[in-house]
Design a protein around this motif. Structure first.
Motif, PDB file in Angstrom:
ATOM      1  N   HIS A  49      41.696  43.018  40.400  1.00 52.13           N
ATOM      2  CA  HIS A  49      41.860  42.105  39.264  1.00 52.13           C
ATOM      3  C   HIS A  49      40.946  42.493  38.105  1.00 52.13           C
ATOM      4  O   HIS A  49      40.379  41.625  37.421  1.00 52.13           O
ATOM      5  CB  HIS A  49      41.605  40.649  39.680  1.00 52.13           C
ATOM      6  N   HIS A 101      41.308  39.401  35.149  1.00 52.70           N
ATOM      7  CA  HIS A 101      42.225  38.576  35.948  1.00 52.70           C
ATOM      8  C   HIS A 101      43.649  39.141  35.896  1.00 52.70           C
ATOM      9  O   HIS A 101      44.637  38.418  35.742  1.00 52.70           O
ATOM     10  CB  HIS A 101      42.178  37.093  35.536  1.00 52.70           C
ATOM     11  N   ASN A 107      47.960  39.786  32.718  1.00 50.70           N
ATOM     12  CA  ASN A 107      47.045  38.775  33.245  1.00 50.70           C
ATOM     13  C   ASN A 107      47.846  37.610  33.829  1.00 50.70           C
ATOM     14  O   ASN A 107      48.197  36.673  33.116  1.00 50.70           O
ATOM     15  CB  ASN A 107      46.129  38.244  32.137  1.00 50.70           C
ATOM     16  N   ILE A 141      46.674  36.196  36.847  1.00 51.63           N
ATOM     17  CA  ILE A 141      45.735  35.468  37.703  1.00 51.63           C
ATOM     18  C   ILE A 141      45.104  34.358  36.867  1.00 51.63           C
ATOM     19  O   ILE A 141      44.671  34.594  35.735  1.00 51.63           O
ATOM     20  CB  ILE A 141      44.639  36.406  38.249  1.00 51.63           C
TER      21      ILE A 141
END
Length: 364
Positions: free
Chosen positions: A249, A277, A287, A289
């Motif tokens: 991540h 993320h 992104n 996450i």
């Protein structure tokens, strides 16, 4: 004349017959050889490899600290014991459980006093069930974290001049650089649902985007790039090939040091990437996450078939991360490139047999 012709014909027939039977004999030999090979394959099945199939790592931060400090403090003496042996001794008495701090400390002290009194580790463990299993398992988990190395230090009163000093002790680093805040808890094994329902096989550390991510143990980059589950990620293999460290991540747009590539050798304490993320997408650099964090995972490999097979061994490394907090890499930012680099260089003897990339050398 007719008699001569008859004799010649008989000679030819004899040679032809001999040649025929010679050919048949060779065919028979080949057939018998094939039969013997088949029989050997049937009667001698392939012997199954023997290696550890599973490790439930429950060693506490307290046990790691106590055993490490004894290892470090007694190094070079007659009663030196490696921390992995101390932990294996304890586990053999507790069935691998380290939940009772008082019992753990009592067992560690018992072994230390016995060795200081003249007993050898071999004498004390020769009839101890499962000691050899725990010894091999814990050596696989922790074997590359303690040993001899050299580290830069700043000399006092000499205008900040740095010198290399030889050391014995902890040569592994916490995965988050010194001075950068983060929060965490033991989340190993909790449920994940993206793609399919599965257990979380790592440890998440929540922090700020761009936080420098540090190489825990010296090794080489085995995997680098995008994965739909881990986003931008780096996979680093220890030099003895027993440990695979997974950092996932990483930051969108600038996930890791630009000079890194598969095969690059990195040292413990090097800045390898930046917290972000990214992930949960088949499309790169996305992104998806919700919360910025580093997913840090640790896989054990006793046989190469376990690396990507169905019997992978991922351990709960929460207690290891807590223990490693005692050694964080101090870093400094390059305002021109916006990259973070370590302040104090390191020399790791384990890396000497491997060639580092010319443009990413931490050696002076």
């Amino acid at each position: 004349m007719r008699r001569i012709l008859t004799v010649n014909i008989m000679i030819l027939l004899i040679f032809a017959s001999a040649s025929y039977w010679m050919e048949e004999g060779e065919k028979l030999k080949d057939t018998m050889a094939s039969a013997e090979t088949i029989q050997a394959e049937v009667s001698e099945p392939e012997v199954e490899k023997k290696y550890i199939k599973g490790v439930d790592f429950q060693v506490s931060c307290l046990a790691l600290s106590e055993s490490y400090e004894y290892d470090r403090d007694t190094y070079g003496t007659d009663h030196h014991i490696r921390w992995t042996d101390l932990l294996a001794w304890t586990a053999a008495h507790t069935g691998g459980s380290f939940s009772d701090d008082r019992k753990v400390c009592s067992l560690l002290t018992k072994l230390e006093k016995a060795v200081e009194g003249g007993k050898t580790l071999e004498q004390l463990t020769e009839s101890l069930d499962y000691f050899s299993y725990y010894q091999e398992a814990y050596e696989a988990v922790l074997g590359g974290m303690v040993g001899e190395y050299e580290m830069e230090e700043t000399e006092e009163g000499d205008q900040g001049r740095k010198v290399m000093k030889k050391r014995y002790g902890l040569k592994a680093f916490h995965p988050i650089a010194k001075g950068f805040p983060y929060t965490d808890y033991d989340d190993f094994g909790v449920s994940r649902t993206y793609g399919y329902r599965r257990a979380h096989l790592g440890h998440d550390m929540m922090g700020q985007t761009g936080t420098p991510v540090v190489c825990v143990e010296s090794g080489y980059v085995e995997v680098l790039g995008w994965n739909q589950y881990g986003g931008w990620r780096i996979g680093i293999r220890s030099f003895d090939r027993k440990r695979y460290y997974y950092y996932a991540h990483l930051r969108q747009g600038f996930p890791y040091q630009p000079e890194l590539k598969e095969g690059s050798v990195v040292l413990a304490g090097d800045v390898i990437g930046y917290m972000g993320h990214t992930g949960y997408s088949v499309k790169e650099n996305v992104n998806n996450i919700d919360q910025t964090h580093l997913h840090f995972g640790m896989q054990l490999i006793f046989d190469e078939s376990q690396k990507d097979g169905d019997d992978q061994i991922w351990i709960d490394c929460y207690q290891i991360v807590r223990f490693l907090y005692r050694q964080q890499s101090e870093t400094i930012r390059d305002d021109e490139t916006k990259e973070w680099r370590r302040v104090y260089l390191m020399k790791d003897p384990a890396a000497e047999a491997y060639e580092r990339t010319l443009d990413f050398s931490m050696y002076p």
